[in-house]
Design a protein around this motif. Structure first.
Motif, short mmCIF file in Angstrom:
data_model
loop_
_atom_site.label_atom_id
_atom_site.label_comp_id
_atom_site.label_asym_id
_atom_site.label_seq_id
_atom_site.Cartn_x
_atom_site.Cartn_y
_atom_site.Cartn_z
N THR A 37 52.09 8.67 2.88
CA THR A 37 51.26 8.36 4.04
C THR A 37 51.54 6.94 4.47
O THR A 37 51.59 6.03 3.64
N VAL A 39 50.40 3.57 6.02
CA VAL A 39 49.15 2.82 6.17
C VAL A 39 49.48 1.45 6.76
O VAL A 39 50.38 0.76 6.25
N ALA A 57 39.45 4.88 3.12
CA ALA A 57 40.21 5.11 4.36
C ALA A 57 41.60 5.66 4.07
O ALA A 57 42.07 6.57 4.76
N VAL A 58 42.25 5.14 3.04
CA VAL A 58 43.58 5.67 2.69
C VAL A 58 43.47 7.11 2.21
O VAL A 58 44.31 7.96 2.54
N GLN A 61 42.96 9.27 5.27
CA GLN A 61 44.18 9.34 6.08
C GLN A 61 45.23 10.23 5.44
O GLN A 61 46.08 10.79 6.14
N SER A 62 45.20 10.38 4.12
CA SER A 62 46.20 11.21 3.44
C SER A 62 45.84 12.69 3.44
O SER A 62 46.68 13.51 3.06
N GLN A 65 44.50 17.96 8.32
CA GLN A 65 43.47 18.28 9.31
C GLN A 65 42.54 19.36 8.78
O GLN A 65 42.96 20.31 8.12
N TYR A 97 37.33 2.64 12.54
CA TYR A 97 38.26 3.56 11.90
C TYR A 97 37.69 4.98 11.81
O TYR A 97 38.43 5.95 11.87
N PHE A 116 38.90 10.31 12.41
CA PHE A 116 39.47 9.11 11.78
C PHE A 116 40.66 8.66 12.61
O PHE A 116 41.57 9.44 12.89
N CYS A 117 40.67 7.37 13.00
CA CYS A 117 41.76 6.80 13.79
C CYS A 117 42.47 5.75 12.93
O CYS A 117 41.83 4.84 12.39
N ASN A 118 43.78 5.88 12.81
CA ASN A 118 44.51 4.94 11.95
C ASN A 118 44.75 3.60 12.63
O ASN A 118 45.07 2.62 11.96
N GLN A 119 44.60 3.51 13.98
CA GLN A 119 44.76 2.25 14.71
C GLN A 119 43.66 2.14 15.74
O GLN A 119 43.86 2.49 16.92
#
Length: 350
Positions: A37, A39, A57-58, A61-62, A65, A97, A116-119
């Motif tokens: 992933t 990050v 958060a990590v 994100q990993s 969906q 986030y 969840f938004c990574n940016q």
């Protein structure tokens, strides 16, 4: 029995490009081929997020969906309890986030979706920009009914007709230029560690003695040549010794004992020591002591002397008054002057 060495780790350290740092972490970067992933450093080095929030958060994100990321579901996956997971989710929600939105299904049921938004900074720029112009659908052209041609008047020539746009190439409205948002907005997150491509400052020059003498040069050369007796890693070449002699001479010129110089250069060495000459140059430059203060620098500054006018006793009234010389007080002096003036006036009148 000797300590067993990790051969694979030693081989990996040998392949790390550039000199190894003397302290801190050493990265062995092996490229991932699967199950990884990406990050961003804005999340991994966020100055205001706790380590628990960054780890949650990590983990989110990993996940793929559709996986449940509620408090109970994350507490079941992680070793943190529900209270710490809930606090981490609130932190991520405060910095954009994580977002929870309520959505109504076609059946009328209201559900809560977790996004969840990574940016989040890039998402904010996209939201603040203007909406993309939507072109209305061009209706299909209808065939015009046939009409008889109308003759143009003879007295004035008809203007050249403008060719109508082709049906398959409709005229588009002008597109406004995109706003310069990125040029006026400062970055929200500043990474704590500069990227590897950032320009490095030039190294500080090796110190030089203020008054080089043959005695200093000879003592510095002998000290550098003698280092291999105390530490085998410092077996220096003649070229390295000639290059480092001015730095050692600067230390000796500042009244540093040779044993102190040797102990400073050979204590707490990194393992393995790959570039001994570079390490000596760094320590000679970064740890250079200041010159010893002189005798006048250690002397306390003299306080300014305050002249005190002594007390005197008046010869007539015995009153105390301040004056550098004995005599009469102010009242007695004024009384004497008044009597003298009256005597002069009386003699003048007679």
């Amino acid at each position: 029995m000797d300590t067993q060495q990790n051969t694979a780790l030693t081989r990996a350290l040998a392949e790390v490009p550039g000199p190894l740092p003397t302290s801190g972490v050493i990265h062995i970067a092996i490229p991932h081929t699967d199950r990884f992933t990406i990050v961003g450093n804005h999340l991994a080095q966020h100055p205001d997020l706790s380590c628990t929030a960054v780890g949650i958060a990590v983990r989110i994100q990993s996940l793929p969906q559709g996986v449940e990321v509620g408090i109970k579901a994350l507490a079941a996956r992680c070793r943190e309890g529900e209270k710490r997971v809930a606090a981490a989710l609130r932190e991520l929600e405060a910095f954009g986030y994580l977002q929870r939105i309520r959505d109504r299904l076609p059946s009328g049921r209201v559900i809560t979706r977790t996004v969840f938004c990574n940016q989040p900074t890039a998402l904010a720029l996209v939201r603040s920009g203007p909406a993309a112009p939507q072109h209305p659908a061009t209706p299909a052209p209808h065939p015009a009914p046939a009409q008889a041609p109308t003759p143009a008047p003879a007295q004035a020539p008809a203007p050249a007709p403008t060719p109508p746009p082709e049906p398959d190439m409709p005229a588009l409205p002008p597109v406004p230029p995109p706003p310069l948002l990125a040029a006026h907005q400062a970055p929200r997150f500043v990474p704590l560690v500069p990227p590897p491509t950032a320009p490095k400052p030039p190294p500080a020059p090796l110190p030089q003695p203020d008054d080089p003498t043959p005695e200093l040069d000879r003592a510095a050369t002998a000290l550098l040549s003698d280092l291999r007796r105390h530490t085998a890693e410092f077996t220096l070449s003649e070229t390295d010794i000639r290059h480092l002699v001015p730095g050692v001479a600067a230390w000796l010129e500042r009244a540093t004992h040779p044993d102190t110089v040797r102990r400073t250069l050979t204590t707490d060495l990194p393992q393995p020591l790959r570039h001994p000459a570079k390490l000596l140059k760094h320590r000679l430059t970064a740890l250079l002591p200041p010159p010893l203060p002189g005798a006048h620098d250690l002397t306390a500054p003299a306080r300014p002397r305050i002249t005190v006018t002594p007390f005197q006793t008046c010869d007539d009234c015995d009153r105390a008054f301040r004056s550098p010389t004995p005599g009469h007080c102010r009242d007695c002096r004024e009384h004497r002057e008044h009597r003298e003036h009256r005597s002069e006036d009386a003699r003048t009148a007679a």
